[in-house]
Motif scaffolding. Structure first.
Motif, mmCIF file in Angstrom:
data_model
loop_
_atom_site.group_PDB
_atom_site.id
_atom_site.type_symbol
_atom_site.label_atom_id
_atom_site.label_comp_id
_atom_site.label_asym_id
_atom_site.label_seq_id
_atom_site.Cartn_x
_atom_site.Cartn_y
_atom_site.Cartn_z
ATOM 1 N N ASP A 1 0.932 -1.133 0.033
ATOM 2 C CA ASP A 1 -0.097 -0.013 0.130
ATOM 3 C C ASP A 1 1.017 1.342 0.008
ATOM 4 N N GLN B 1 -2.243 3.909 -0.418
ATOM 5 C CA GLN B 1 -3.363 3.484 -0.664
ATOM 6 C C GLN B 1 -4.122 3.085 0.209
ATOM 7 N N THR B 2 -5.330 3.818 0.636
ATOM 8 C CA THR B 2 -6.298 3.663 1.741
ATOM 9 C C THR B 2 -7.549 3.077 1.212
ATOM 10 N N ASN B 3 -8.598 2.741 2.158
ATOM 11 C CA ASN B 3 -9.700 2.337 1.797
ATOM 12 C C ASN B 3 -10.601 3.264 1.086
ATOM 13 N N SER B 4 -10.380 4.519 1.245
ATOM 14 C CA SER B 4 -11.209 5.678 0.582
ATOM 15 C C SER B 4 -10.538 6.028 -0.519
ATOM 16 N N GLY B 5 -9.177 5.738 -1.052
ATOM 17 C CA GLY B 5 -8.846 5.973 -2.212
ATOM 18 C C GLY B 5 -6.988 6.229 -1.969
ATOM 19 N N LEU C 1 -4.021 8.375 -1.473
ATOM 20 C CA LEU C 1 -3.615 9.797 -0.610
ATOM 21 C C LEU C 1 -1.864 9.660 -1.430
#
Length: 291
Positions: free
Chosen positions: A196, A249-253, A255
């Motif tokens: 990630d 890479q986050t769960n929301s998009g 960064l």
């Protein structure tokens, strides 16, 4: 001195017919660059042309849009590279030659280095001819137009060309005064601690230098440039861009964090007295013929 608004470094990008100062932004990965900078990169993944206005995403200087150059990241899975050599010749000049190279080396399963570089030499085609009738060049005295009889300006005053013991002035003729040399490198270190997160540090260096202007004076079919003072119209543009890019890479998009520092030095010399005097002489010839 050359600048963003003039001279040989006044690059201007037009998107959909919109051009001008600070109308189009240039980004190298996520680092903004002045529009007058011309990156010469050989390891490019893609170039994105974003039509304007792009003020919401990229700021106020994007009425025309933005040009985003995206380079390849270091790869931890394979070793690769190439080297290329090219040469050519040009009429009215000498030989052109260049070399480019690229290497990608995994240092571990989470760390890799990727670097590329180039060197290009472009032969000039214009020859400089100095006015040998000037007797006072580099002797500390102002040069007047006595060697052209009584050539005067619109106000009836003689031309006054001051050299002030110019150390860069020469009465020697020179061939191919518009030679150019361009070289640089792109060094990247990529660290990928997990799937990630990626951290890429980049240093890009580029230098362009030349000996004279690459245009004709008066007659486009002539490869002769006339010089009164013999001043070398040299230029160079040298810059280094340091950048650090972090993507998570986050769960929301995705960064993205980016920071960069640009160190640039450029200079340009131009002898406008040569152009003005040459124009006036040609005018005098036409006037005498018509008269």
């Amino acid at each position: 001195q050359g600048g963003d608004a003039g001279g040989r470094f006044s690059n201007e990008i037009s998107i959909r017919g919109i051009s001008g100062a600070k109308t189009t932004a240039v980004y190298l990965n996520d680092a903004p660059l002045p529009e007058s900078v011309s990156p010469n990169l050989i390891d490019v993944s893609r170039i994105e042309i974003l039509k304007g206005p792009q003020g919401t995403l990229y700021g106020s200087a994007t009425m025309g849009g933005a040009v985003k150059i995206i380079t390849n990241k270091p790869n931890v899975s394979q070793t690769s590279g190439f080297i290329g050599v090219e040469t050519s010749s040009v009429q009215e000049g000498d030989a052109n030659y260049g070399v480019t190279g690229l290497v990608n080396i995994p240092l571990s399963d989470k760390l890799a280095f990727r670097g590329s570089g180039y060197y290009n030499y472009q032969s000039g085609i214009y020859d400089r001819v100095s006015n040998k009738s000037i007797e006072w060049l580099n002797e500390g005295s102002p040069l007047t137009e006595d060697f052209w009889e009584d050539t005067e300006d619109w106000n009836g005053n003689p031309f006054n060309i001051v050299t002030d013991d110019c150390t860069d002035c020469s009465r020697e003729d020179k061939e191919n005064v518009d030679d150019k040399t361009d070289f640089g490198y792109n060094a990247n270190l990529g660290f990928y601690p997990n799937e990630d997160l990626s951290i890429v540090a980049t240093v890009i260096y580029q230098k362009l230098k030349g000996d004279g202007y690459d245009f004709a004076e008066g007659d486009v079919n002539s490869f002769i440039q006339h010089s009164n003072t013999g001043l070398d119209e040299t230029f160079y543009d040298e810059w280094t861009n340091y950048s650090l890019g972090i993507e998570y890479q986050t769960n929301s998009g995705l960064l993205t964090l980016s920071s960069n520092y640009l160190d640039r030095r450029f200079t340009e010399s131009e002898d406008t007295s040569d152009i003005n005097a040459y124009w006036w002489i040609e005018y005098e010839k036409d006037f005498s013929i018509n008269d």
